[in-house]
Design a protein around this motif. Structure first.
Motif, short mmCIF file in Angstrom:
data_model
loop_
_atom_site.label_atom_id
_atom_site.label_comp_id
_atom_site.label_asym_id
_atom_site.label_seq_id
_atom_site.Cartn_x
_atom_site.Cartn_y
_atom_site.Cartn_z
N HIS A 128 137.74 54.46 28.59
CA HIS A 128 138.55 54.18 29.78
C HIS A 128 139.11 55.49 30.31
O HIS A 128 139.69 56.27 29.55
CB HIS A 128 139.69 53.22 29.41
CG HIS A 128 140.59 52.86 30.54
ND1 HIS A 128 140.13 52.28 31.70
CD2 HIS A 128 141.92 52.98 30.68
CE1 HIS A 128 141.16 52.06 32.51
NE2 HIS A 128 142.25 52.48 31.92
N THR A 129 138.92 55.73 31.59
CA THR A 129 139.37 56.99 32.17
C THR A 129 140.81 56.93 32.68
O THR A 129 141.37 57.95 33.04
CB THR A 129 138.45 57.42 33.33
OG1 THR A 129 138.43 56.38 34.31
CG2 THR A 129 137.04 57.69 32.84
N GLY A 130 141.39 55.74 32.69
CA GLY A 130 142.77 55.59 33.15
C GLY A 130 143.76 55.86 32.03
O GLY A 130 143.43 56.47 31.00
N ASN A 131 144.97 55.38 32.22
CA ASN A 131 146.03 55.56 31.23
C ASN A 131 145.67 54.84 29.94
O ASN A 131 145.30 53.66 29.96
CB ASN A 131 147.36 55.02 31.76
CG ASN A 131 147.84 55.76 32.97
OD1 ASN A 131 147.64 56.96 33.10
ND2 ASN A 131 148.48 55.06 33.88
N MET A 149 151.56 46.97 33.28
CA MET A 149 150.88 46.10 32.32
C MET A 149 150.38 46.95 31.16
O MET A 149 149.66 47.93 31.36
CB MET A 149 149.69 45.40 33.00
CG MET A 149 148.81 44.61 32.07
SD MET A 149 149.68 43.21 31.38
CE MET A 149 148.48 42.58 30.26
N ILE A 150 150.78 46.59 29.95
CA ILE A 150 150.29 47.26 28.75
C ILE A 150 149.46 46.21 28.02
O ILE A 150 149.96 45.13 27.68
CB ILE A 150 151.44 47.75 27.86
CG1 ILE A 150 152.31 48.73 28.64
CG2 ILE A 150 150.88 48.39 26.58
CD1 ILE A 150 153.62 49.07 27.95
N GLU A 179 145.08 46.01 37.44
CA GLU A 179 144.81 47.00 38.48
C GLU A 179 144.29 46.34 39.76
O GLU A 179 144.67 46.75 40.86
CB GLU A 179 143.84 48.06 37.96
CG GLU A 179 144.50 48.95 36.93
CD GLU A 179 143.55 49.96 36.30
OE1 GLU A 179 142.34 49.94 36.60
OE2 GLU A 179 144.04 50.77 35.49
N SER A 180 143.46 45.32 39.63
CA SER A 180 142.98 44.65 40.83
C SER A 180 144.10 43.87 41.52
O SER A 180 144.06 43.63 42.72
CB SER A 180 141.80 43.73 40.52
OG SER A 180 142.22 42.60 39.79
N PHE A 181 145.13 43.51 40.77
CA PHE A 181 146.31 42.85 41.32
C PHE A 181 147.28 43.86 41.93
O PHE A 181 148.17 43.50 42.69
CB PHE A 181 147.00 42.05 40.21
CG PHE A 181 148.24 41.33 40.63
CD1 PHE A 181 148.18 40.27 41.53
CD2 PHE A 181 149.47 41.71 40.15
CE1 PHE A 181 149.33 39.60 41.92
CE2 PHE A 181 150.63 41.05 40.54
CZ PHE A 181 150.56 39.99 41.42
N GLY A 182 147.09 45.13 41.61
CA GLY A 182 147.96 46.17 42.16
C GLY A 182 149.03 46.66 41.22
O GLY A 182 149.96 47.35 41.62
N LEU A 183 148.90 46.31 39.94
CA LEU A 183 149.85 46.78 38.92
C LEU A 183 149.34 48.05 38.26
O LEU A 183 148.13 48.19 38.04
CB LEU A 183 150.01 45.74 37.81
CG LEU A 183 150.94 44.57 38.03
CD1 LEU A 183 150.80 43.57 36.89
CD2 LEU A 183 152.37 45.04 38.12
N LYS A 184 150.24 48.93 37.92
CA LYS A 184 149.87 50.07 37.07
C LYS A 184 149.58 49.50 35.69
O LYS A 184 150.09 48.44 35.31
CB LYS A 184 151.02 51.07 36.99
CG LYS A 184 151.31 51.74 38.31
CD LYS A 184 152.48 52.69 38.17
CE LYS A 184 152.81 53.28 39.53
NZ LYS A 184 154.02 54.11 39.46
N SER A 185 148.77 50.22 34.92
CA SER A 185 148.40 49.70 33.60
C SER A 185 148.24 50.81 32.59
O SER A 185 147.99 51.96 32.93
CB SER A 185 147.10 48.90 33.70
OG SER A 185 146.03 49.75 34.02
N ILE A 186 148.38 50.41 31.32
CA ILE A 186 148.16 51.31 30.20
C ILE A 186 147.36 50.54 29.15
O ILE A 186 147.77 49.46 28.71
CB ILE A 186 149.48 51.78 29.57
CG1 ILE A 186 150.34 52.52 30.60
CG2 ILE A 186 149.21 52.68 28.35
CD1 ILE A 186 151.75 52.84 30.12
#
Length: 71
Positions: free
Chosen positions: A56-59, A26-27, A39-46
């Motif tokens: 934001h500490t993620g991608n 997910m972008i 992310e709560s659904f289990g998808l990687k995200s940017i």
């Protein structure tokens, strides 16, 4: 009849794209609806944050040309 971050919208999008969760990213530009929802659904995200205003500490990318580092 639902909106992000409801998990049903992510499931619907994957179904329409005939895609699998483990092969999808997910972008989005909205931290809560797009990124945390995915992310709560289990998808990687940017996170796309061209003005660099969201902590934001993620991608995270500021320009679309930065996407190539993830693929």
């Amino acid at each position: 009849g639902v909106k992000k971050p409801n998990p049903a919208i992510f499931e619907h999008a994957l179904s329409k794209a005939d895609a699998q969760k483990q092969h999808s990213i997910m972008i989005g530009d909205n931290l809560e609806a797009d990124i945390l929802g995915a992310e709560s659904f289990g998808l990687k995200s940017i996170l796309f944050d061209p003005e660099n205003k969201i902590s934001h500490t993620g991608n995270k990318i500021l320009h679309f040309n930065e996407l190539k580092q993830f693929f």
